[in-house]
Design a protein around this motif. Sequence first.
Motif, PDB file in Angstrom:
ATOM      1  N   GLY B  87      85.290  84.354  47.353  1.00  0.00           N
ATOM      2  CA  GLY B  87      84.005  84.537  46.660  1.00  0.00           C
ATOM      3  C   GLY B  87      84.206  84.968  45.089  1.00  0.00           C
ATOM      4  N   VAL B  90      85.162  81.971  43.015  1.00  0.00           N
ATOM      5  CA  VAL B  90      83.887  81.073  42.795  1.00  0.00           C
ATOM      6  C   VAL B  90      83.090  81.843  41.839  1.00  0.00           C
ATOM      7  CG1 VAL B  90      81.755  80.208  43.763  1.00  0.00           C
ATOM      8  CG2 VAL B  90      83.832  80.077  45.049  1.00  0.00           C
ATOM      9  N   ARG B  91      83.110  83.145  41.776  1.00  0.00           N
ATOM     10  CA  ARG B  91      82.122  83.614  40.885  1.00  0.00           C
ATOM     11  C   ARG B  91      82.533  83.669  39.633  1.00  0.00           C
ATOM     12  NH1 ARG B  91      78.516  88.770  43.008  1.00  0.00           N
ATOM     13  NH2 ARG B  91      77.422  89.337  41.223  1.00  0.00           N
ATOM     14  N   GLY B  95      82.164  80.275  38.266  1.00  0.00           N
ATOM     15  CA  GLY B  95      81.055  80.658  37.515  1.00  0.00           C
ATOM     16  C   GLY B  95      80.733  80.654  36.236  1.00  0.00           C
TER      17      GLY B  95
END
Lengths: 287, 287
Positions: B87, B90-91, B95
């Motif tokens: 996560g 991804v962030r 992101g």
Amino acid sequence: MTVTREDRWTADPGELLRVGPGFRLADVDADTTPGYDGRKKHGRADLRAGTDELADLQERLYAQSRQDPAAPSVLLVLQAMDSAGKGGIVRHVIGATDPQGIQLKAFKKPTPEELGHDFLWRVEKEVPEAGYIGVFDRSHYEDVLIGAVRELAPPAEIERRYGAINDFERRLTESGTRVVKVMLHISSEEQKARLMERLDRPDKHWKYNPGDVDERQLWPRYMEAFQTVFDRTSTERAPWYVVPANAKWYARLAVQALLLGVLEDIDPQWPTATYDVAAEKRRLAAT
Amino acid sequence: MTVTREDRWTADPGELLRVGPGFRLADVDADTTPGYDGRKKHGRADLRAGTDELADLQERLYAQSRQDPAAPSVLLVLQAMDSAGKGGIVRHVIGATDPQGIQLKAFKKPTPEELGHDFLWRVEKEVPEAGYIGVFDRSHYEDVLIGAVRELAPPAEIERRYGAINDFERRLTESGTRVVKVMLHISSEEQKARLMERLDRPDKHWKYNPGDVDERQLWPRYMEAFQTVFDRTSTERAPWYVVPANAKWYARLAVQALLLGVLEDIDPQWPTATYDVAAEKRRLAAT
């Protein structure tokens, strides 16, 4: 919106920019920055400052939905004339959140398969799941904007669509989706300058299409079509907001403020554990 | 990767972290930061510095595909034990790019419909379109990881899947998708600490699931399953990279470096105009 941290918003943009009864698009000056008492440098700083708050609210929204499949979602609809800055909103406002909580859909010219269905068919498939922020870059409103201006459907069909849209959006809101519809409003002169810049810069040539000038020549008819859209589809539950967008920094800040307002209103809470926390700590400690 | 701006990479992470012949997962120390001569503060600064380069390359990749439907795409596959930091990648890495150029898919437990098809059926639908960076948060590798450890399929079926995966990934790469497969590698002790933190913090309770401890108890078997995955599916065209991930900042920096390396290798170029630029300038000026 609760005005926080900075007091440069002198009025709630959620009220100020909302399309209510008697709204006239022709009266909106695309050069203005309504309700914001600051300049570009302040706007950019406030946009950065709002990023953490947006990310925090988004994570809570998502977390809440993990335990409650009926938890709310948000749908941001972006419509605008070409070069008005939809991409910049996606990049700078939405791009500052966690991609794991975003469902972004850019609607292009409909495919033959899509044209073989009602205009809402392809849209229905893209509405955000509980806990997500959905973003439509163009939307079902194309079907009553270019659809009307280019006469892609007969007048009776265009007429039918306004009602179908209101029914569709009422169903969305009744099932827990907060719908925020934004038109980024630039002036015709600003569009000319932005398209010219695309022609001036080789790294922007790919963003230009000769069809852009054809559409531009229909500017007054597009403004009429937008006015009709506002008259027919700005509802209490799914309102339109017209955001002056000649100043890109203002448009981004305003859309962020609109999203923050909706999320603060939802006020999502961290879910409580559905398991025995103390027992799990013991189990984990024993591994 | 071309080492740019900063010289803190003392070796190309694309070589150093790559799973080649004779690779032993058991020999990787999850606490290390291979090839990087810097500490957390440097790593975070370098991550920020790499963001603009990644965004620029991503935009070129996307632009290129607007004229060439056979233009390349990139697929980043993320696999890891729970809490290893997918996560966060991804962030913080994905992101930081433009969401308009990303196709992110988080694969969950298969639905009954998905189980009614071959395991690659749901994966095929999510492979990135030309010009996009696809990101798989979990992937078809679940079907040979938890699939093997939990014996969700008979051994002969698991065996068949390695070959099917290699065929599938060869087809992907032959049709223009660069496949980058990353395992984020944390130690068992680090996982214990991270899960305990989730139990200690009410705002993290929603991220914890009692099943996490059950999986944790199968740690050695998961490591064996990963080793087999590496042995069988780390190919020249679609290599695996094992990224030590006890230090989150290093894992993020390393994955960013892997993506930058692939994109620099593709070296996407701004497309040239397919229209007459001077003529368009005149048309636009006349409006």
